[in-house]
Each structure stands twice: as structure tokens, then as C-alpha cells.
Design a protein around this motif. Structure first.
Motif, PDB file in Angstrom:
ATOM      1  N   TYR A 154       0.856  -1.183   0.000  1.00  0.00           N
ATOM      2  CA  TYR A 154       0.000   0.000   0.000  1.00  0.00           C
ATOM      3  C   TYR A 154       0.896   1.240   0.000  1.00  0.00           C
ATOM      4  O   TYR A 154       1.717   1.423   0.909  1.00  0.00           O
ATOM      5  N   GLN A 191       9.806   3.871  12.799  1.00  0.00           N
ATOM      6  CA  GLN A 191      10.152   3.320  11.490  1.00  0.00           C
ATOM      7  C   GLN A 191       9.161   3.810  10.435  1.00  0.00           C
ATOM      8  O   GLN A 191       9.553   4.173   9.325  1.00  0.00           O
ATOM      9  N   HIS A 238      -9.725  -0.416  -0.573  1.00  0.00           N
ATOM     10  CA  HIS A 238     -10.623  -1.361   0.100  1.00  0.00           C
ATOM     11  C   HIS A 238     -11.001  -0.879   1.498  1.00  0.00           C
ATOM     12  O   HIS A 238     -11.992  -1.320   2.063  1.00  0.00           O
ATOM     13  N   ARG A 278       1.019  -2.935   9.039  1.00  0.00           N
ATOM     14  CA  ARG A 278       2.238  -3.699   9.310  1.00  0.00           C
ATOM     15  C   ARG A 278       3.243  -3.212   8.274  1.00  0.00           C
ATOM     16  O   ARG A 278       2.986  -3.249   7.070  1.00  0.00           O
ATOM     17  N   ALA A 331       3.520  -3.081   4.050  1.00  0.00           N
ATOM     18  CA  ALA A 331       3.170  -4.439   3.631  1.00  0.00           C
ATOM     19  C   ALA A 331       1.694  -4.774   3.833  1.00  0.00           C
ATOM     20  O   ALA A 331       1.096  -5.445   3.001  1.00  0.00           O
ATOM     21  N   SER A 332       1.123  -4.358   4.950  1.00  0.00           N
ATOM     22  CA  SER A 332      -0.308  -4.646   5.158  1.00  0.00           C
ATOM     23  C   SER A 332      -1.034  -3.433   5.695  1.00  0.00           C
ATOM     24  O   SER A 332      -0.448  -2.607   6.409  1.00  0.00           O
ATOM     25  N   PHE A 333      -2.306  -3.377   5.369  1.00  0.00           N
ATOM     26  CA  PHE A 333      -3.140  -2.255   5.766  1.00  0.00           C
ATOM     27  C   PHE A 333      -4.575  -2.773   5.766  1.00  0.00           C
ATOM     28  O   PHE A 333      -5.180  -2.971   4.715  1.00  0.00           O
ATOM     29  N   ALA A 334      -5.106  -3.053   6.951  1.00  0.00           N
ATOM     30  CA  ALA A 334      -6.412  -3.711   7.030  1.00  0.00           C
ATOM     31  C   ALA A 334      -7.437  -2.827   7.720  1.00  0.00           C
ATOM     32  O   ALA A 334      -7.120  -2.153   8.698  1.00  0.00           O
ATOM     33  N   GLY A 335      -8.655  -2.857   7.222  1.00  0.00           N
ATOM     34  CA  GLY A 335      -9.697  -2.077   7.860  1.00  0.00           C
ATOM     35  C   GLY A 335     -10.863  -1.857   6.925  1.00  0.00           C
ATOM     36  O   GLY A 335     -10.920  -2.467   5.868  1.00  0.00           O
ATOM     37  N   SER A 355       7.936   0.822  16.039  1.00  0.00           N
ATOM     38  CA  SER A 355       7.141   0.752  14.807  1.00  0.00           C
ATOM     39  C   SER A 355       6.757   2.136  14.299  1.00  0.00           C
ATOM     40  O   SER A 355       6.838   2.402  13.099  1.00  0.00           O
ATOM     41  N   GLU A 362       7.809  -7.330   6.365  1.00  0.00           N
ATOM     42  CA  GLU A 362       7.657  -8.742   6.721  1.00  0.00           C
ATOM     43  C   GLU A 362       8.052  -9.054   8.160  1.00  0.00           C
ATOM     44  O   GLU A 362       7.636 -10.061   8.720  1.00  0.00           O
ATOM     45  N   HIS A 363       8.854  -8.211   8.770  1.00  0.00           N
ATOM     46  CA  HIS A 363       9.230  -8.446  10.162  1.00  0.00           C
ATOM     47  C   HIS A 363       8.391  -7.622  11.129  1.00  0.00           C
ATOM     48  O   HIS A 363       8.597  -7.668  12.332  1.00  0.00           O
ATOM     49  N   GLY A 364       7.480  -6.834  10.594  1.00  0.00           N
ATOM     50  CA  GLY A 364       6.776  -5.831  11.393  1.00  0.00           C
ATOM     51  C   GLY A 364       5.694  -6.390  12.291  1.00  0.00           C
ATOM     52  O   GLY A 364       5.222  -7.505  12.102  1.00  0.00           O
ATOM     53  N   GLU A 365       5.309  -5.588  13.294  1.00  0.00           N
ATOM     54  CA  GLU A 365       4.159  -5.947  14.118  1.00  0.00           C
ATOM     55  C   GLU A 365       2.932  -5.250  13.542  1.00  0.00           C
ATOM     56  O   GLU A 365       3.045  -4.366  12.703  1.00  0.00           O
ATOM     57  N   ARG A 366       1.779  -5.684  13.996  1.00  0.00           N
ATOM     58  CA  ARG A 366       0.526  -5.088  13.533  1.00  0.00           C
ATOM     59  C   ARG A 366       0.148  -3.998  14.514  1.00  0.00           C
ATOM     60  O   ARG A 366      -0.101  -4.284  15.670  1.00  0.00           O
TER      61      ARG A 366
END
Ligand SMILES: Cc1cc2nc3c(=O)[nH]c(=O)nc-3n(C[C@H](O)[C@H](O)[C@H](O)COP(=O)(O)OP(=O)(O)OC[C@H]3O[C@@H](n4cnc5c(N)ncnc54)[C@H](O)[C@@H]3O)c2cc1C
Ligand SMILES: Cc1cc2nc3c(=O)[nH]c(=O)nc-3n(C[C@H](O)[C@H](O)[C@H](O)COP(=O)(O)OP(=O)(O)OC[C@H]3O[C@@H](n4cnc5c(N)ncnc54)[C@H](O)[C@@H]3O)c2cc1C
Ligand code: SF4
Ligand code: SF4
Ligand code: FES
Lengths: 483, 286
Positions: B2, B72, B23, B37, B83-87, B69, B40-44
Motif C-alpha cells: 500500500y 520506522q 478497500h 504492518r 506491507a499490510s493495511f487492514a480495515g 514501529s 515482513e518483520h513488522g508488528e501489527r
């Protein structure tokens, strides 16, 4: 090997699978069971009597063609063995590792009565690993049908359904709320029991061959609703599992150091907290851990605890600590796979059986300090046929603990039911769906796996995904319209 | 992945980003949040949706750099991606015409209170806003807040800007002013601030909504790590909230649970600083 007769076959002893040393493995997350060599697999395969009416196949929830694949295996025809396997089971490398064989295929094997069952699970794993390494049975996509299917949830149910429909030429989009596909196979079951490489290998292969589009970070019920999917797709399969944790209703559950097995296992497996700080997500494990429960989830949590304790002790010196299972029934009722129970014992897990927590007590900083329990005894059988544990009056006692992990069973996540009029649900929160076809009460929506049955097994979820795919394919071809 | 399409530095430690996530944008509403996140090593980590643009498929986040986090994330620039983005996650704010309402935003909490104040105003409420920060450098969006409020009070702990006080002082004055008839209060900011806001409104029996910032992993009800104790039992902040009745929250429990990973947060920060220094040294040596 020359052809053996029945007697000779029955003289061969069941072969153990080599395991990582029990002391060494306590300190790492690598796979415990190392798998058969080609030679042991062949000899083990010789034990099978090739029954005309194989009981083993009837014991398997998806009816794997067991004598057929075993015969090919012992004749050295691995390509054939894989083919037989895949008639019913797309993911043998996974099932061979995690199925509760002792109550399914092996529990029904004719040899169980006369000694020990054929090690069907281990042979299945051998065949699965061969296929992973050699890909002799490629997934082929039929000509495109132009039909679009949405598969919600990428656990074993969703994956199986997606692969079967993809092979029929339909265009498949999977929606997964987490950042990676696999469901419980990646967030729940630990690396040392099911290496993530095996799961990722299977998924990426299917994606490549069948062009399946996996949309991660997409939460159905939030990013898109079921109604919206139905507007865009010809059919929808729901395989969202049963991921909601439950906590005991006892005082102290919100203290620091109390967590659900889901939280603990997600931190450890999905987020790789055992490699903190190389990976960002931490997990805190104490010197005295109590895992409440007796199923696979509890065994996985307690064995992860032991490993983390050992890693911590190695880094900072000192004693590794203790990890307990606190379970209200006796060893005979433990629902976990027998192999996991034995492995847990070998690794030094302490079993507090016939014991039930009644209160968690904290220190002045709000951290877990003591677990108060009562002793139980077994009374009359309950609805599940197991003898019901009853409290022994006056048996309260306390155990010092600093971490309490609740592994008490899970229920379906209600998010997917948001704005899904007509999708019927039971009192337990599971979706109502036909057992054979997977059809729900809502037009063009199928469901299968834990969302329908509640927490069950990998292979039963795969079976449900497969049956639904068959019916969905018929529906999409216009051969089985919605009544 | 994203993509970050815009970045704004609101203060030394507060950054704004517009991130391409159609989305999420298509359904986002005030009061909801996302989980991001970085790699690949990240926390959510959860962050509130500060604004959104449905047509462009953009979500605005504003975050304060408090640990590994968020630091960074703050280093990323437009064109970089996460890497990720959810919601969107959680329930949207319940907006109605309540009459006269007070919106309190503390620190980075100014960002999530803004869309709520905006929607309350649009629904016909008289909106009084109070924003506060430790010092002038940490304040942002004063103009934006002014535009959606009938009255805006600004305070800083050290008096470097606005009134030298904490947000609960002007709040108490307003509540004590019989002519004002406050029907509701919203408060978003550090847990300790929300605790004191709830304590301030309790004697006046004014319903008080707080947005809780517990530690989260999945954000979908799957882990239970975010649970909070209310008067009548535990709730999961990610699916039952994040907004709750501030008078019902067990604040001591919440505050102690927020501390649980303190030591690990320090270790993560240290390891990250060390890595950054090494990288800087390599860069410098080139
Ligand atoms: C720790 C643990 C150990 C286990 N061990 C064994 C074992 O040894 N042997 C065995 O046979 N079984 C075992 N099980 C049970 C087995 O894993 C499950 O029965 C099986 O995974 C169910 O498959 P499923 O596809 O129905 O759901 P899941 O595997 O739960 O997958 C569901 C997926 O849907 C996603 N999802 C949920 N809601 C949404 C939404 N709204 N939108 C989008 N995506 C969504 C979830 O993130 C998840 O990825 C274990 C379970 C656990 C938790
Ligand atoms: C629903 C919700 C909305 C939020 N919205 C915003 C926002 O809009 N802007 C903003 O700046 N911050 C927001 N936060 C807080 C933000 O998530 C944390 O500041 C961030 O996770 C810190 O991560 P870190 O690694 O930088 O710091 P760390 O060093 O890990 O932690 C610093 C602090 O953040 C808290 N924290 C740590 N990990 C998490 C986690 N996984 N989830 C939540 N809190 C955690 C800790 O209690 C600690 O006090 C929100 C939190 C929640 C629950
Ligand atoms: S799928 Fe599971 S139950 Fe069926 S044969 Fe294989 S190991 Fe046995
Ligand atoms: S029941 Fe046992 S012996 Fe008979 S075919 Fe099956 S595996 Fe072989
Ligand atoms: S963050 Fe996992 S349940 Fe709320």
C-alpha cells in the motif's frame, strides 16, 4: 521385496518415525517428527493387508483411497501413489502431519484389533512430501468458464474449495482478513508440528497454477459485506473458521499475564515472536506457565511455552521453568492427538489432571501470581459420552503461576454475518449449511469447515470445502440450480 | 503493498500520511481504525482513520512516534509502501444531534477527534472543542479544529501556547457553567487523560465517550489481547469498541495492561536504534 503372505506381513512391527531428540527439541522450533525414509516407508507399507473392504477408508472423513496409495507406494511407484492420494485429498503433506489418525483412518484399520494399525498418517506424509519436492501431479486449469467465485477465509476449507473450483476453470478470488493466507495452519499450529514452508509451498503452487487471486487484509463484514460480494460474484464460499476465543468466567481473567491461546499462538506462529527482536512482535512468557485445556490448542500452547522458556534461559542463564497443562478431566479424555500428548510428556510438560481453575489472583502490579484450583472427579457420562467432571468439595488449592493461557475452545467470528440477511445461524454462532452440499439458507452462498461445525479438524474442513466445490461447480454449470 | 502518496510533518514526532487503500476507504467512517504492518518483520499496530477520500481511495493516518514501529513508519516517504493495511475496523462513532457537545483531544488524539467534531457539527450540534498537548511543538490542526467548532480552547502543559493547564480544567469550568447544558463529551488522547476526563464529567452525569487504545494484534476479535474491563464484564476493544462509556471503564486495569510489554518495547527500540546507527555509519563511510 518378494511378495509376502498375510502372516509375514502381520509379523512386521509398526515403524516408529524418528523424532528430534527430546532434550534438544525443547530449545528450538524445528519440526519434531522427522518423517520416514524411503526404506522404512516401503517396509511399513508392506504391513497393509490390502483389505477388499478397507475399514481404514471408512474411518477417514474424506475417504482417502488408502490401500490403493499404499500399494503403489510399496511397488515403488510414487507417481501413482500421489495420484491415488489426490483423488480425495489435495494436501497430504499437511494431513499426514496433523490428522488425529488414531481416531480416524488408523483407528479403523483392521490391524488395530490384532496389534498396531498401519501407520497411514506417516505414509501419507511421505507421499505428500514427495509430491511437494517433485510435483508429479500438476494442477491443471480447465478452459475458462467466465464464472467468478469469491472464497472467504483461506484456511483448509477455503483453500480446498478454491483449488477444486479453480481446476474447473472458474475465476477465483480469495478474501483473507489477516496479512497472510493459511488460517489456523499458519497462525495456530506451530512450526515444530507443521513447518510453514509446507503450507506456503502448497498455497503458492496453487496460486501459480490456477491463477487464484488472494486478497489479504480484506475483512468481509468490514471492507466488503457479503451482499456486496454477491453483487460481484456468481457464487460465494464462506470458510471463515471458528476463531473467536473464550475465556473462563472466573475472577482475574484481565490480569496481566492471562491470555487466550489464540493470542499466544498468533504472536508466536504468525508474528514469529520467538525470533523477537528480529521480528517486532514480542511475547512474554513467565517461569511458571499454566495452560488451561486439553485439546490440540492446549498442547500447542504448552509446548510453545516450554520452548520459549528454554530459549529465554539460554539467553539469560537460569532455570528454564515449568509449563503445566491444567485439565478438568483425566488423561483418557484428553482430546488432543495422541502423538502430541506423548510428545508433550516427553518434553517435560507437567500434567495437572482432574483440576479446574476457579480464580486467578494478581500481585499489587496487576500481574498474575497465583492460580486457585479445585480437584475434580469423574461422574456420569455427559452429552458427549465422556464422564462429566464434578468438583470435589473442600479440595481448593493454590499453585504459584505467572502466566495463564486459556485454551478452552473457540466459536465462529460474527463479523462475516454483518449485513448478510438470510444467512442463518445456530445458537452456537455457527452457520447453518447442508452437510452434503454446503448450501446455506442464503442464495448463492455456501459454507464449510469450522464456521459450520465449530472447532473441528483440518481434514473435516477440507472435506467440507471439497463437497461444496462439487456442488458449486454443478450450480455454476447450470446443472444444480438453487431450489 | 500500500503506497504512501503524501506525507506531512506536523511536529518533530507527529507525522501525517495519506495511504492508498481503496478497500478501506470505500467504507471508512469517523471513529474507526486500521491495522498497519510495515514490512515482513513488522508488528501489527492500530491507528485511527483521521480522514478519508473515497473517490481517490485514500486513508489519512496521523501518528506520534513513541516506539520502534511508529519511528520506522515515520521514516518512510511518499512512494514507499507498507506491507499490510487492514480495515476499516471497529464501530463508527454514533453521530446525532445531541445539542451542545464537548470534544476533547489530547496530544495525537487531536487527529481522531477532528473527524468526530466535524461530523457532530454537520449533524447540527453546538461543538465546543478543547485540545491540549505537552507543549506548543506537539500541537497541530488548530485551524482545522477551529473550522468545525463553535468554540475552541487550546492548552499546553508548559504554557508555551494557549492556556497553561491540562484539558480537564477548562472542561470542568464548562460543565460547571449552568447556562451551557452540555449533553455529551468525547475524549480521545492518552489513557491517563481519558481517565481524568471521565472522572471530571462523572459528578455532572454527562455521558462521556472515550476511544480506547489497548494493545492489539489482529483487530478482528480473534486474539482477545485488546480486552478491557467494564462494570459488567470484559469487552474486546477492536470489535465492541473502540468507543466506550468512559464511566464504565476499569482504568487501573487498562493502564496496567498497557504497561505489560514495556521492557520488550524498550529492547525493540534499542535494537532498532542500533541498526539505524550502523546503517548511517555505512552510508557515511561510502
Ligand atoms: C492451535 C490449533 C491446533 C490445531 N491442531 C489440529 C490438529 O493437530 N489436527 C487437526 O486436524 N486439527 C487441528 N486444529 C483444528 C483445525 O486447525 C481447524 O479445524 C481447521 O483449521 C478449520 O479450517 P477452516 O478452513 O474451517 O478455518 P480456519 O483454519 O480457521 O481459517 C479461517 C480463515 O478465515 C479468515 N477469516 C475469518 N473471518 C474472516 C472475515 N470476516 N473475512 C475474511 N477472512 C476471515 C481467518 O483469518 C482464517 O485465516 C487445530 C486448531 C488450532 C487453533
Ligand atoms: C484503536 C486504536 C487507535 C489508535 N490510534 C492512534 C493514532 O491515530 N495515532 C497514534 O499515534 N497512535 C494511535 N494508537 C496507538 C498506537 O497504536 C501505538 O502508539 C503504537 O502501536 C505504538 O507502537 P510502537 O512500536 O511505535 O511503540 P511501542 O514502543 O511498541 O509502544 C509504545 C506504546 O504504545 C502502546 N502499544 C504498543 N504496541 C501496541 C499495539 N500493538 N497496539 C496498540 N498499542 C500498542 C504501548 O502500550 C506503549 O505504551 C491507537 C491505538 C488503538 C488501539
Ligand atoms: S486424510 Fe487424515 S484421516 Fe484421512 S487417511 Fe489421511 S491421515 Fe488418515
Ligand atoms: S484397514 Fe489397514 S490393513 Fe486394511 S487396507 Fe486399510 S490400512 Fe491396509
Ligand atoms: S485485537 Fe485481537 S481481539 Fe481485539
Amino acid at each position: 521385496m518378494a511378495e509376502l503372505n498375510q502372516k509375514e506381513r502381520m509379523k512386521i512391527k509398526r515403524h516408529d518415525m524418528p523424532n528430534q531428540d527430546q532434550v534438544v527439541r525443547r530449545g528450538n522450533f524445528e519440526e519434531v517428527a522427522l518423517g520416514y525414509t524411503e526404506e522404512t516407508a516401503r517396509i511399513e507399507a508392506e504391513r497393509c493387508l490390502q483389505c477388499k473392504e478397507p475399514k481404514c477408508t471408512r474411518g477417514c472423513p474424506v475417504g482417502v483411497m488408502i490401500p490403493q496409495f499404499i500399494k503403489a507406494l510399496r511397488e515403488g511407484d510414487m507417481v501413482k501413489a500421489v495420484e491415488w492420494m489426490k483423488v480425495k485429498n489435495n494436501l497430504p503433506a499437511i494431513c499426514g502431519r496433523v490428522c488425529p489418525q488414531e481416531v480416524q483412518c488408523e483407528g479403523s484399520c483392521i490391524l488395530t484389533k490384532k496389534g498396531e494399525a498401519v501407520a497411514i498418517g506417516r505414509l501419507e506424509r511421505f507421499v505428500g512430501d514427495y509430491e511437494l519436492a517433485n510435483r508429479t501431479c500438476p494442477l491443471v486449469k480447465a478452459p475458462r468458464t467466465g464464472k467468478r467465485v469469491a472464497v472467504v477465509g483461506s484456511g483448509p476449507a477455503g483453500l480446498t474449495c478454491a483449488v477444486d473450483l479453480g481446476r474447473q476453470g472458474h475465476e477465483i478470488t480469495m478474501f483473507e482478513s489477516l496479512h497472510g493466507p493459511g488460517g489456523v495452519l499458519v497462525y495456530g499450529i506451530p512450526e515444530f508440528r507443521l513447518p510453514k514452508g509446507v503450507v506456503h509451498g502448497e498455497i503458492s503452487y496453487a496460486v501459480e497454477c490456477l491463477g487464484i487471486d488472494i486478497k489479504t487484509d480484506h475483512i468481509i463484514g468490514r471492507s466488503f459485506t457479503l451482499e456486496e460480494l454477491l453483487a460481484d460474484y456468481d457464487a460465494v464460499f464462506l470458510g471463515t473458521g471458528a476463531g473467536l476465543p473464550s475465556f473462563m468466567r472466573i475472577p482475574g481473567i484481565n490480569l496481566n499475564g492471562v491470555m487466550s491461546a489464540n493470542e499466544f499462538l498468533t504472536r508466536v506462529n504468525l508474528m514469529k515472536a520467538y525470533k523477537f527482536p528480529e521480528f517486532d512482535t514480542p511475547v512474554k512468557i513467565g517461569k511458571k506457565v499454566a495452560v488451561v485445556g486439553g485439546g490440540n490448542v492446549a498442547m500447542d500452547a504448552v509446548r510453545c511455552s516450554l520452548r520459549l522458556q528454554a530459549l529465554q534461559a539460554r539467553q539469560s542463564g537460569g532455570e528454564p521453568g515449568e509449563a503445566h497443562i491444567v485439565y478438568r478431566r483425566s488423561a483418557d479424555e484428553i482430546p488432543a492427538r495422541t502423538e502430541e500428548y506423548h510428545h508433550a510428556r516427553e518434553e517435560g510438560v507437567i500434567f495437572d489432571l482432574l483440576t479446574n481453575p476457579i480464580e486467578i489472583i494478581g500481585d499489587d502490579k496487576g500481574r498474575v501470581k497465583t492460580l486457585r484450583c479445585v480437584k475434580m472427579e469423574l461422574g456420569e457420562p455427559d452429552a458427549s459420552g465422556r464422564r462429566k467432571p464434578v468438583t470435589i468439595p473442600g479440595s481448593e488449592f493454590e499453585m504459584e503461576m505467572d502466566t495463564v493461557i486459556m485454551a478452552l475452545g473457540t466459536s465462529p467470528n460474527p463479523l462475516v454475518f454483518v449485513d448478510a440477511d438470510g444467512l442463518e445461524r445456530t445458537r452456537h454462532g455457527t452457520a447453518v449449511a447442508d452437510n452434503e452440499t454446503g448450501r446455506t439458507k442464503k442464495q448463492r452462498v455456501w459454507a464449510g469447515g469450522d464456521i459450520v461445525t465449530g472447532a473441528a479438524t483440518v481434514i473435516s474442513a477440507m472435506g467440507a470445502g471439497k463437497r461444496a466445490a462439487t456442488d458449486m461447480n454443478n450450480f455454476l454449470k447450470g446443472e444444480a440450480p438453487w431450489a | 503493498m500500500y503506497t504512501i502518496v503524501r506525507k506531512e510533518v506536523l511536529s518533530d514526532v507527529t507525522k501525517l500520511m495519506d495511504i492508498e487503500a481503496p478497500h478501506v476507504a470505500r467504507k471508512a467512517r469517523a471513529g474507526q481504525f486500521i491495522i498497519v504492518r510495515i514490512d515482513e518483520h513488522g508488528e501489527r499496530i492500530p491507528l485511527t482513520i483521521a480522514d478519508y477520500n473515497r473517490d481517490a481511495g485514500l486513508i489519512t493516518i496521523i501518528f506520534q512516534e513513541v516506539g520502534k514501529s511508529t519511528k520506522q513508519l515515520g521514516k518512510l516517504e511518499p512512494g514507499d509502501a507498507v506491507a499490510s493495511f487492514a480495515g476499516p475496523l471497529g464501530h463508527p462513532t454514533d453521530i446525532e444531534n445531541f445539542g451542545t457537545v464537548v470534544c476533547v483531544g489530547g496530544g495525537v488524539g487531536i487527529a481522531p477527534i477532528y473527524p468526530i467534531a466535524k461530523e457532530l457539527k454537520a449533524a447540527g450540534n453546538t461543538v465546543i472543542s478543547i485540545v491540549g498537548a505537552r507543549n506548543r511543538d506537539l500541537l497541530f490542526w488548530e485551524e482545522k479544529m477551529k473550522a468545525v467548532s463553535d468554540e475552541l480552547i487550546v492548552c499546553t502543559d508548559d504554557g508555551s501556547y494557549g492556556r497553561k493547564t491540562v484539558v480537564t480544567e477548562p472542561l470542568k469550568e464548562i460543565l460547571g457553567d449552568a447556562r451551557r447544558k452540555i449533553s455529551r463529551v468525547w475524549a480521545i488522547g492518552p489513557a491517563i487523560m481519558m481517565k481524568f476526563v471521565a472522572a471530571a464529567t462523572r459528578p455532572f452525569q454527562v455521558p462521556t465517550t472515550v476511544s480506547l487504545n489497548t494493545i492489539m494484534i489482529d483487530g478482528t476479535g480473534m486474539c482477545g489481547g485488546c480486552r478491557v474491563l467494564l462494570d459488567d464484564g470484559a469487552r474486546f476493544v477492536c470489535v465492541d469498541g473502540p468507543e466506550f462509556d468512559g464511566h464504565k471503564v476499569d482504568w487501573e486495569n487498562l493502564l496496567s495492561r498497557l504497561q505489560f510489554y514495556r521492557e520488550e518495547e524498550r529492547i525493540a527500540m534499542q535494537a532498532y536504534d542500533h541498526k539505524c546507527k550502523l546503517e548511517a555509519a555505512v552510508e557515511g563511510g561510502k
